[in-house]
Design a protein around this motif. Sequence first.
Motif, mmCIF file in Angstrom:
data_model
loop_
_atom_site.group_PDB
_atom_site.id
_atom_site.type_symbol
_atom_site.label_atom_id
_atom_site.label_comp_id
_atom_site.label_asym_id
_atom_site.label_seq_id
_atom_site.Cartn_x
_atom_site.Cartn_y
_atom_site.Cartn_z
ATOM 1 N N GLU A 230 0.828 -1.207 0.000
ATOM 2 C CA GLU A 230 0.000 0.000 0.000
ATOM 3 C C GLU A 230 0.864 1.258 0.000
ATOM 4 N N LEU A 231 1.903 1.255 0.821
ATOM 5 C CA LEU A 231 2.823 2.392 0.841
ATOM 6 C C LEU A 231 3.532 2.523 -0.491
ATOM 7 N N HIS A 232 3.929 1.391 -1.068
ATOM 8 C CA HIS A 232 4.628 1.408 -2.355
ATOM 9 C C HIS A 232 3.737 1.997 -3.453
ATOM 10 N N ALA A 233 2.468 1.590 -3.459
ATOM 11 C CA ALA A 233 1.535 2.112 -4.459
ATOM 12 C C ALA A 233 1.367 3.623 -4.315
ATOM 13 N N LYS A 234 1.252 4.083 -3.083
ATOM 14 C CA LYS A 234 1.094 5.511 -2.820
ATOM 15 C C LYS A 234 2.336 6.288 -3.261
ATOM 16 N N GLU A 235 3.521 5.760 -2.925
ATOM 17 C CA GLU A 235 4.754 6.448 -3.288
ATOM 18 C C GLU A 235 4.963 6.461 -4.801
ATOM 19 N N CYS A 236 4.605 5.368 -5.478
ATOM 20 C CA CYS A 236 4.742 5.322 -6.942
ATOM 21 C C CYS A 236 3.838 6.357 -7.602
ATOM 22 N N ASP A 237 2.609 6.465 -7.115
ATOM 23 C CA ASP A 237 1.682 7.481 -7.616
ATOM 24 C C ASP A 237 2.299 8.875 -7.487
ATOM 25 N N GLU A 238 2.784 9.174 -6.299
ATOM 26 C CA GLU A 238 3.343 10.498 -6.036
ATOM 27 C C GLU A 238 4.624 10.734 -6.837
ATOM 28 N N LEU A 239 5.444 9.691 -6.959
ATOM 29 C CA LEU A 239 6.702 9.813 -7.686
ATOM 30 C C LEU A 239 6.469 10.209 -9.136
ATOM 31 N N TRP A 240 5.547 9.507 -9.812
ATOM 32 C CA TRP A 240 5.347 9.761 -11.238
ATOM 33 C C TRP A 240 4.660 11.094 -11.489
ATOM 34 N N ILE A 241 3.779 11.493 -10.596
ATOM 35 C CA ILE A 241 3.176 12.820 -10.742
ATOM 36 C C ILE A 241 4.250 13.886 -10.624
ATOM 37 N N ASN A 242 5.147 13.715 -9.665
ATOM 38 C CA ASN A 242 6.233 14.676 -9.476
ATOM 39 C C ASN A 242 7.157 14.707 -10.694
ATOM 40 N N ILE A 243 7.512 13.524 -11.205
ATOM 41 C CA ILE A 243 8.394 13.451 -12.369
ATOM 42 C C ILE A 243 7.755 14.142 -13.566
ATOM 43 N N MET A 244 6.479 13.836 -13.815
ATOM 44 C CA MET A 244 5.814 14.428 -14.983
ATOM 45 C C MET A 244 5.651 15.929 -14.850
ATOM 46 N N SER A 245 5.513 16.416 -13.620
ATOM 47 C CA SER A 245 5.362 17.862 -13.418
ATOM 48 C C SER A 245 6.684 18.600 -13.610
ATOM 49 N N ILE A 246 7.798 17.887 -13.463
ATOM 50 C CA ILE A 246 9.120 18.498 -13.580
ATOM 51 C C ILE A 246 9.640 18.479 -15.009
ATOM 52 N N LEU A 247 9.342 17.421 -15.744
ATOM 53 C CA LEU A 247 9.878 17.271 -17.099
ATOM 54 C C LEU A 247 9.524 18.464 -17.984
ATOM 55 N N SER A 248 10.466 18.870 -18.806
ATOM 56 C CA SER A 248 10.227 19.960 -19.745
ATOM 57 C C SER A 248 9.582 19.426 -21.012
ATOM 58 N N LYS A 249 9.007 20.337 -21.781
ATOM 59 C CA LYS A 249 8.409 19.969 -23.067
ATOM 60 C C LYS A 249 9.458 19.332 -23.968
ATOM 61 N N GLU A 250 10.669 19.891 -23.967
ATOM 62 C CA GLU A 250 11.738 19.381 -24.820
ATOM 63 C C GLU A 250 12.098 17.950 -24.461
ATOM 64 N N GLU A 251 12.110 17.639 -23.165
ATOM 65 C CA GLU A 251 12.429 16.277 -22.742
ATOM 66 C C GLU A 251 11.336 15.305 -23.170
ATOM 67 N N MET A 252 10.076 15.710 -23.048
ATOM 68 C CA MET A 252 8.977 14.840 -23.470
ATOM 69 C C MET A 252 9.030 14.571 -24.970
ATOM 70 N N VAL A 253 9.324 15.603 -25.731
ATOM 71 C CA VAL A 253 9.428 15.451 -27.188
ATOM 72 C C VAL A 253 10.586 14.515 -27.524
ATOM 73 N N GLN A 254 11.702 14.672 -26.833
ATOM 74 C CA GLN A 254 12.862 13.812 -27.068
ATOM 75 C C GLN A 254 12.545 12.348 -26.756
ATOM 76 N N LEU A 255 11.747 12.118 -25.734
ATOM 77 C CA LEU A 255 11.426 10.758 -25.308
ATOM 78 C C LEU A 255 10.358 10.096 -26.165
ATOM 79 N N SER A 256 9.347 10.878 -26.587
ATOM 80 C CA SER A 256 8.185 10.257 -27.236
ATOM 81 C C SER A 256 7.734 10.924 -28.532
#
Length: 410
Positions: A230-256
């Motif tokens: 349960e803790l792992h699921a909660k932390e994974c949710d928070e981790l990916w939201i944080n990562i996606m909020s930090i990534l720049s447009k240029e990085e997203m374009v480079q990745l996908s």
Amino acid sequence: MERETSMKDWNPLVSIVIPVYNGANYLHEAIDSALAQTYKNCEILVVNDGSDDNGDTERIALSYGNKIRYFTKPNGGVATALNMGIENMLGDYFSWLSHDDLYTSDKIQQQIRILNKHDDKTTILACGFQIIDKDGKHLLDIDPLGAGQFTQQQLNTPLFALFQDAIHGCSLLIHKSHFDRVGIFDVAHKTTQDYDLFFRMMRNQSFYFHEGLSVISRSHDEQGSKKVIELHAKECDELWINIMSILSKEEMVQLSGSEVDFYRFRIRRFEVSVLPYEKAISYTEDRIVELINADDVSDSIEHFKEFSLLLHNISDEYEKQLQQALHNQSVQLNATMVEQMNVATQQMIELVRQNNRRPIRSFFVKALRFIYRVIRKIFSILGLKNVAKRNGIFRRLQEKGVVEKLSHKE
């Protein structure tokens, strides 16, 4: 890349850090695999994170004498144990080895040889890995390069392998300067401390994913993240939201290729995961809607205009053919229907201009696709599909990418 120099000229010390908590079951194998490295300029640090197994873990560690450097501390989690190892390591490079995992004998030597050919000696290295069960039985290989799943160029793109879940923390070789640059493991993350650090560390850095499966990772029910799901699921949710909020447009374009495609990829990954990812999925869906509304509404309005023109073309160019065909089939359709569809089109265009909300966007797309299907159906029933093609109606839409977009199923 540079000319390879003699290994005698460049022989950096590598620190292999083994954090352990109540690890008497597998620690012996992990230490043995570290000692068996064909690259000999290694130090092995074992950090006992407050084991409470009646001294069993400590006895195993102490049995190796001065072959290893042994540290003990109060229990605080794997991040704290890794940090103690990093703070006490003497080497130029850090290599993590979980107490229940193994290295192949050439893991470190292979990576030093690769770095020896690089101009940038701080390049972060990673490779594929094998997965075994608690009894050592082989389960599967994670080999995105050897299996041809991705190209070398893709995997060398910063963060690409991390976002493809192709990174095992124990496969990495990390120059000590990266810890000075971004810090060490965040102790606030009990189960996601690895991805949190690797994200911070790999952004905009030289990265190389090499061949080979140099780590043997053990999957068993006693692993930390499985114990606290349960803790792992909660932390994974928070981790990916944080990562996606930090990534720049240029990085997203480079990745996908585009921001929208990046978010769509993340949703697919979240949906196939065994973890719920409810908040992360909601966050990602909202970003997609925002991007579509911000960037594609004007383009979609142009699509509506194309359909409006198409309807006029039907009326102007094919009215006689349609009337005759409809008469022959006793079907009633006249210019009034065409005009009504045009009016509806203009009304929907106005709705999109005045509203920037998700329900309107959803209605807009569905209505557009409905009109497209109706028109195709009319041509098909009346046997005029080829006539339409010859006169360029669908060709003009294809040139603008409309047909392909509308034919795609949501």
